[in-house]
Structure formats: structure tokens, C-alpha cells
Write an enzyme that holds these catalytic residues in place. Structure first.
Site, short mmCIF file in Angstrom:
data_model
loop_
_atom_site.label_atom_id
_atom_site.label_comp_id
_atom_site.label_asym_id
_atom_site.label_seq_id
_atom_site.Cartn_x
_atom_site.Cartn_y
_atom_site.Cartn_z
N VAL A 93 44.71 39.28 47.35
CA VAL A 93 44.06 40.06 46.30
C VAL A 93 45.11 40.52 45.30
O VAL A 93 46.29 40.63 45.63
CB VAL A 93 43.29 41.29 46.86
CG1 VAL A 93 42.24 40.87 47.86
CG2 VAL A 93 44.22 42.31 47.47
N CYS A 94 44.67 40.75 44.06
CA CYS A 94 45.56 41.26 43.02
C CYS A 94 44.73 42.12 42.07
O CYS A 94 43.71 42.67 42.47
CB CYS A 94 46.28 40.12 42.31
SG CYS A 94 45.19 39.04 41.36
N TYR A 95 45.13 42.21 40.80
CA TYR A 95 44.40 43.03 39.84
C TYR A 95 43.01 42.45 39.56
O TYR A 95 42.01 43.11 39.80
CB TYR A 95 45.17 43.11 38.51
CG TYR A 95 46.52 43.75 38.62
CD1 TYR A 95 46.65 45.13 38.55
CD2 TYR A 95 47.67 42.99 38.81
CE1 TYR A 95 47.89 45.74 38.66
CE2 TYR A 95 48.90 43.58 38.91
CZ TYR A 95 49.02 44.95 38.83
OH TYR A 95 50.24 45.54 38.95
N GLY A 97 42.48 38.67 39.94
CA GLY A 97 42.31 37.38 40.61
C GLY A 97 43.27 36.27 40.26
O GLY A 97 43.30 35.27 40.97
N MET A 122 40.99 43.49 42.76
CA MET A 122 40.73 44.88 43.12
C MET A 122 39.94 45.61 42.04
O MET A 122 39.23 46.56 42.33
CB MET A 122 42.04 45.62 43.41
CG MET A 122 42.65 45.25 44.75
SD MET A 122 41.56 45.51 46.17
CE MET A 122 41.36 47.30 46.15
#
Length: 137
Positions: A93-95, A97, A122
Site C-alpha cells: 500500500v502507498c498514498y 497506488g 491509503m
């Protein structure tokens, strides 16, 4: 607007990390994209999943992260992929995608299976009002 007043790009890593990100995104996909709803259900039904959060430590702590997620910023991710446990599903997961897709590709190329990347990152998870853990500092 003068040249000096342009907003700073969102990527805060090194040039090398940016090149690795682009290269990973251009490779043939060896991971599965997963929706926030699917991930929530997966986490509810299976305790044996590793969630790797590729955001910077400050954002991970203050904006919130999925309970039990391991924080491994993308700029350090490529050097430390071997520290992620093997033999169980991994979700990056990141900011929003993009970095998680590159991280998922790196995991898949390193032999991890199954590997997934969270669509919408996220930002989508938090916007859906799904549970997050936040540091109080």
C-alpha cells in the site's frame, strides 16, 4: 507565476528510486490489484497476511496506517525487500497506488506469492472510513 514558485513534485525520493519506480511500472505485471473492500475482507478472514506500507514514516504515523502494517518507505524498499517475511500473502500500500504497484512488482520478481497492490492506496482506505492506527505524537 515565476519559475521558482512551481509546486514541488510529490515524489520525495532519490532520482535512482524514481527510475526504479518507472522501470517497475513498465514491467509485465506479476501481481494482483485488490480493492479496499477486498483487502478489508481478506484482513478479517486471514491473520497470515503481511501489509507493507510504502509511505514515508511521518505520513505512516500521523495520517494513519492499517493495523499491523509494516512501514517500509519506497525509497528504502528496493534495498530492504529481503526483510519482508516469505510464505504468506503480501499486500503493498502507498498514498494512492502508484508506488505500491512498483513495490508489488519488485516483490513478485523476488519470488513472493501471492502479491497484491491496494487500488486507491491509503487515501481510498481512509476516505472509505476504514479503520486506521494513528500515532498520537
Amino acid at each position: 507565476m515565476s519559475r521558482n514558485k512551481h509546486p514541488r513534485p510529490p515524489f520525495k525520493g532519490t532520482f535512482k528510486a524514481m527510475v526504479e519506480l518507472i522501470a517497475a511500472l513498465l514491467q509485465r505485471k506479476k501481481y494482483r490489484l485488490i480493492t479496499k473492500k477486498e483487502l478489508k475482507q481478506l484482513l478479517k478472514s486471514n491473520d497470515d497476511i503481511t501489509v507493507v506500507d510504502c509511505r514515508d514514516p511521518k505520513t505512516y504515523a500521523i495520517a494513519g496506517h492499517i493495523e499491523g502494517a509494516v512501514n517500509l518507505p519506497y525509497t528504502e524498499f528496493m534495498k530492504n525487500v529481503d526483510n519482508i517475511p516469505t510464505g504468506k500473502p503480501v499486500v503493498a500500500v502507498c498514498y494512492v497506488g502508484a508506488y505500491s504497484r512498483a513495490a508489488a512488482q519488485k516483490l513478485a520478481n523476488s519470488g513472493y506469492k501471492p502479491v497484491m497492490s491496494l487500488l486507491g492506496g491509503m487515501e481510498g482506505w481512509i476516505d472509505a472510513d476504514y479503520p486506521v492506527v494513528r500515532n498520537k505524537n
